[in-house]
Motif scaffolding. Structure first.
Motif, mmCIF file in Angstrom:
data_model
loop_
_atom_site.group_PDB
_atom_site.id
_atom_site.type_symbol
_atom_site.label_atom_id
_atom_site.label_comp_id
_atom_site.label_asym_id
_atom_site.label_seq_id
_atom_site.Cartn_x
_atom_site.Cartn_y
_atom_site.Cartn_z
ATOM 1 N N THR A 84 0.815 -1.220 0.000
ATOM 2 C CA THR A 84 0.000 0.000 0.000
ATOM 3 C C THR A 84 0.844 1.264 0.000
ATOM 4 O O THR A 84 0.400 2.298 -0.492
ATOM 5 C CB THR A 84 -0.927 0.023 1.225
ATOM 6 O OG1 THR A 84 -0.136 -0.174 2.399
ATOM 7 C CG2 THR A 84 -1.964 -1.085 1.135
ATOM 8 N N SER A 127 -5.639 15.102 -5.895
ATOM 9 C CA SER A 127 -5.845 14.004 -4.963
ATOM 10 C C SER A 127 -6.353 14.602 -3.670
ATOM 11 O O SER A 127 -5.604 15.239 -2.929
ATOM 12 C CB SER A 127 -4.539 13.250 -4.733
ATOM 13 O OG SER A 127 -4.715 12.344 -3.673
ATOM 14 N N VAL A 162 -0.653 4.945 -8.243
ATOM 15 C CA VAL A 162 -1.893 4.781 -8.989
ATOM 16 C C VAL A 162 -1.895 3.358 -9.537
ATOM 17 O O VAL A 162 -0.912 2.929 -10.156
ATOM 18 C CB VAL A 162 -1.958 5.772 -10.177
ATOM 19 C CG1 VAL A 162 -3.232 5.541 -10.983
ATOM 20 C CG2 VAL A 162 -1.858 7.206 -9.689
ATOM 21 N N HIS A 163 -2.971 2.634 -9.297
ATOM 22 C CA HIS A 163 -3.017 1.281 -9.843
ATOM 23 C C HIS A 163 -3.186 1.344 -11.359
ATOM 24 O O HIS A 163 -3.980 2.143 -11.861
ATOM 25 C CB HIS A 163 -4.178 0.488 -9.223
ATOM 26 C CG HIS A 163 -4.020 -0.975 -9.439
ATOM 27 N ND1 HIS A 163 -4.328 -1.572 -10.636
ATOM 28 C CD2 HIS A 163 -3.531 -1.942 -8.643
ATOM 29 C CE1 HIS A 163 -4.037 -2.865 -10.559
ATOM 30 N NE2 HIS A 163 -3.559 -3.107 -9.346
ATOM 31 N N ARG A 217 -4.775 -0.358 -13.344
ATOM 32 C CA ARG A 217 -6.137 -0.586 -13.835
ATOM 33 C C ARG A 217 -7.029 0.638 -13.617
ATOM 34 O O ARG A 217 -8.126 0.709 -14.180
ATOM 35 C CB ARG A 217 -6.749 -1.818 -13.154
ATOM 36 C CG ARG A 217 -6.438 -3.097 -13.935
ATOM 37 C CD ARG A 217 -7.311 -4.240 -13.500
ATOM 38 N NE ARG A 217 -6.956 -4.668 -12.149
ATOM 39 C CZ ARG A 217 -6.169 -5.697 -11.874
ATOM 40 N NH1 ARG A 217 -5.699 -6.432 -12.848
ATOM 41 N NH2 ARG A 217 -5.872 -6.010 -10.640
ATOM 42 N N ALA A 218 -6.567 1.620 -12.802
ATOM 43 C CA ALA A 218 -7.333 2.843 -12.581
ATOM 44 C C ALA A 218 -7.018 3.901 -13.636
ATOM 45 O O ALA A 218 -7.530 5.016 -13.591
ATOM 46 C CB ALA A 218 -7.057 3.382 -11.183
ATOM 47 N N SER A 228 -7.337 5.108 -17.401
ATOM 48 C CA SER A 228 -8.119 4.860 -18.619
ATOM 49 C C SER A 228 -7.489 5.601 -19.790
ATOM 50 O O SER A 228 -6.961 6.697 -19.633
ATOM 51 C CB SER A 228 -9.555 5.350 -18.442
ATOM 52 O OG SER A 228 -10.085 4.862 -17.224
ATOM 53 N N VAL A 268 -7.441 9.595 -14.822
ATOM 54 C CA VAL A 268 -7.302 8.828 -13.581
ATOM 55 C C VAL A 268 -8.341 9.373 -12.611
ATOM 56 O O VAL A 268 -8.408 10.588 -12.404
ATOM 57 C CB VAL A 268 -5.898 9.008 -12.966
ATOM 58 C CG1 VAL A 268 -5.796 8.240 -11.654
ATOM 59 C CG2 VAL A 268 -4.823 8.539 -13.947
ATOM 60 N N LYS A 269 -9.143 8.509 -12.031
ATOM 61 C CA LYS A 269 -10.115 8.976 -11.041
ATOM 62 C C LYS A 269 -9.377 9.438 -9.793
ATOM 63 O O LYS A 269 -8.480 8.755 -9.300
ATOM 64 C CB LYS A 269 -11.054 7.821 -10.652
ATOM 65 C CG LYS A 269 -12.128 7.531 -11.678
ATOM 66 C CD LYS A 269 -13.302 6.819 -10.990
ATOM 67 C CE LYS A 269 -14.219 6.211 -12.020
ATOM 68 N NZ LYS A 269 -14.015 4.753 -12.131
ATOM 69 N N SER A 314 -10.256 9.409 -6.855
ATOM 70 C CA SER A 314 -10.408 8.473 -5.738
ATOM 71 C C SER A 314 -9.451 7.290 -5.853
ATOM 72 O O SER A 314 -9.258 6.543 -4.900
ATOM 73 C CB SER A 314 -11.851 7.975 -5.684
ATOM 74 O OG SER A 314 -12.158 7.336 -6.909
ATOM 75 N N GLU A 315 -8.847 7.101 -7.027
ATOM 76 C CA GLU A 315 -7.938 5.968 -7.226
ATOM 77 C C GLU A 315 -6.483 6.371 -7.026
ATOM 78 O O GLU A 315 -5.575 5.585 -7.244
ATOM 79 C CB GLU A 315 -8.099 5.407 -8.649
ATOM 80 C CG GLU A 315 -9.508 5.006 -9.019
ATOM 81 C CD GLU A 315 -9.839 3.590 -8.565
ATOM 82 O OE1 GLU A 315 -9.011 2.974 -7.857
ATOM 83 O OE2 GLU A 315 -10.937 3.113 -8.896
ATOM 84 N N THR A 332 -3.504 7.286 -4.627
ATOM 85 C CA THR A 332 -3.110 7.170 -3.232
ATOM 86 C C THR A 332 -1.914 8.087 -2.982
ATOM 87 O O THR A 332 -0.922 8.025 -3.715
ATOM 88 C CB THR A 332 -2.693 5.726 -2.908
ATOM 89 O OG1 THR A 332 -3.729 4.861 -3.376
ATOM 90 C CG2 THR A 332 -2.490 5.518 -1.427
#
Lengths: 256, 340
Positions: free
Chosen positions: B217, B252, B264-265, B267-268, B270, B330-331, B333-334, B336
């Motif tokens: 994390t 953020s 940022v993951h 998959r988050a 686009s 990137v959202k 919320s995604e 960190t």
């Protein structure tokens, strides 16, 4: 890729083969086959001396040459190159010079020989022990050379593992380094032994030619050549056979 | 307690390490090739000298440069399992294991059987597979009941087909004993399966220490982030807006003011061929640097104000080609963010 050997090289190679093989064939032609066993039997004293001297010299050469090889392979001290040159010198030194050097140092009036005589009453020149010393002197470098190369090839990581398993330096040497070098060492032993067996110049200079004490097979051959050439041919053939066998053994342990 | 605080040198490479371990835990040392992981293990084993500092295990000083103390490897209670197993080639499996216990073949046989190697006791090392070799080397170390157990890449030479079985055996043996247990790996799966705590090493320095969850994390270096599969960059946050080191900005909401680390993951992330409508936050214009297919997904490497990797399905990747200009979003919320 072409596999043709240039004609010039091939021709010279043929001459080389002839130079090496013709004398041996000549020897075969002169060996008195019917008297061969008798001649060998007559030389049993020299044969015995040769066996004793060459085996003792080989034992001494291994006892001294293996540690020397280890020190040369693993030592990091200065002067290692000089030490290596000094130890290997007998390989290239004319044997008669080796004999003179041994006489000068270990002879009764030499610095070391005098001491041996005064302290222990030991005299080396013109004794069987002296013949052993002469043969050892010329055989040590062969064992050292092969041992050093062998020890360089040892996987140091295996010795590290052995250390983590509680093995101290001596146990690492005996249980890990020696088994890994065994084939190379065997070749070194055979080479050293063959060299000791054939030793002539240093032996005659330092130990003389005393039948039953210092007269080895090579010396016997040399002196028979004047008195009874046939016997000299027989004994030479015997040494050829022994040498071929030694080469076969050395090669087998090398190639592995 | 095991404490090591030392510097050592190998050719031009220098190692500066502070490490602590308790006998109750298994520690994984992860890091890229050439980070000094193996040198760390060899130093602890006593196979490589330290230049300064000390190594102490329980109340024993194994090495102390200032005091001139250096316990040779053969007097340390260590079990060292090297990367390639390194069995003694001239000894059988059983003799290999018995080497460190004074030839006690009964103990060696028992150690082999615990690792399901009983039938291979008489085998010569050359006839063993990579996994079997590794397990014999493991048994050889375990049979001495060492205080400190060191495993260097235990799976490196193991066939993929046998990995999970061998990992299971190693895991059981590591779990079943107390004592200091350190293993080096560059595989996060292996670290997750075997260890309680992770030490990240890069360039001869320790860059992060924590649980695997911490690492997953809150990675603290690009290497650590890549290891757990995250996009990572450093930046400065002011009022929820992060300015990346490369110049791009990103919103953020949760970002604390000051220097931050951002993950940022993939998959988050686009990717669009035209400017997306709707949510206008965290949208950039980027170029596709590379498209890298893997088993069930495609990784799209993007260069722009912030370099990112997007992970999409093969179908999702089909409209794109390399060097194509695209839009990336990137959202918020995604994203960190945490203090850097």
């Amino acid at each position: 890729m072409t596999r043709q050997i240039p004609t010039r090289l091939a021709a010279l190679a043929v001459v080389g083969v002839l130079l090496v093989s013709l004398p041996l064939l000549g020897l075969l032609a002169r060996v008195p086959w019917t008297g061969f066993l008798g001649d060998v039997d007559d030389a049993s004293q020299a044969l015995q001396i040769s066996a004793v001297v060459s085996v003792l010299a080989t034992l001494a050469a291994v006892t001294l040459g293996v540690p020397l090889g280890w020190v040369l392979a693993r030592g990091t001290f200065r002067g290692r190159t000089v030490l290596r040159a000094a130890v290997l010198l007998p390989i290239v030194l004319p044997p008669v010079v080796s004999g003179v050097a041994l006489l000068a140092s270990l002879g009764r009036s030499g610095p070391v020989g005098g001491l041996l005589d005064d302290l222990f009453g030991i005299t080396l020149p013109f004794t069987t022990a002296g013949a052993v010393v002469a043969a050892t002197f010329v055989a040590v470098p062969f064992v050292t050379l092969v041992a050093e190369a062998g020890f360089r090839g040892v996987n140091r990581e295996l010795e590290d593992i052995a250390a983590t398993l509680g093995a101290g330096p001596w146990r690492r040497f005996r249980r890990v380094a020696i088994p890994q070098t065994a084939p190379a060492l065997a070749a070194g032993v055979v080479l050293g032994w063959a060299r000791a067996l054939g030793e002539f110049g240093a032996t005659i200079t330092f130990a003389g030619n005393l039948p039953g004490r210092t007269q080895t097979l090579p010396l016997a051959i040399f002196f028979e050549l004047e008195q009874e050439p046939e016997a000299a041919f027989s004994l030479s053939l015997l040494l050829v056979l022994v040498s071929v066998a030694a080469l076969a053994v050395a090669r087998r342990s090398w190639v592995r | 307690m095991l404490t090591g605080a030392f510097t050592s040198r190998r050719d031009s490479f220098s190692l500066l390490v502070e490490i602590e371990a308790s006998p109750e835990e298994i520690v994984a040392v992860v890091g890229p090739n050439g980070a000094g992981k193996s040198t760390l293990l060899r130093t602890l084993a006593g196979l490589h000298p330290i230049e300064a500092g000390h190594v102490r295990v329980d109340r024993e000083t194994w090495e102390d440069a200032a005091a001139g103390v250096r316990l040779p490897a053969e007097h340390r209670s260590v079990g060292y399992v090297p990367q390639s197993g390194l069995l003694f080639p001239h000894l059988t499996a059983l003799e290999n294991v018995a080497f460190g216990v004074g030839g006690d073949e009964a103990a060696a046989q028992e150690a082999l059987e615990r690792l399901e190697l009983g039938p291979y006791a008489a085998a010569m090392p050359e006839s063993l597979s990579g996994g079997q070799t590794q397990l014999v080397a493991f048994a050889r170390a375990l049979v001495r009941q060492p205080v400190l157990l060191l495993l260097d890449e235990p799976m490196a030479s193991v066939d993929v087909a046998h990995r999970s079985a061998i990992r299971r055996l190693i895991r059981r043996e590591l779990r079943d004993r107390r004592g200091y247990r350190l293993l080096v790996t560059h595989d996060p799966v292996e670290a997750a399966a075997l260890a309680d705590r992770v030490v990240v090493m890069e360039g001869g320095r320790i860059t992060q220490v924590g649980t695997l969850d911490d690492l997953r994390t809150h990675p603290r270096s690009r290497y650590a982030a890549e290891l757990v599969g995250l996009n990572f960059f450093r930046g400065q946050a002011v009022g929820g807006v992060v300015t990346a080191e490369g110049g791009g900005t990103l919103i953020s909401a949760a970002a604390p003011d000051g220097p931050v680390l951002v993950t940022v993951h993939p998959r988050a992330v686009s990717v669009y061929s035209s400017q997306p409508s709707g949510s206008p936050r965290n949208v950039w214009h980027c170029t596709i640097a590379a498209i890298e297919p893997s088993l069930d997904q495609v990784r799209i490497h993007l260069t722009g104000p912030i370099d990112l990797i997007a992970e999409v399905t093969p179908a999702g990747a089909s409209p794109f080609v390399e060097n194509q200009p695209v839009w990336v979003s990137v959202k918020a919320s995604e994203v960190t963010t945490y203090e850097g």
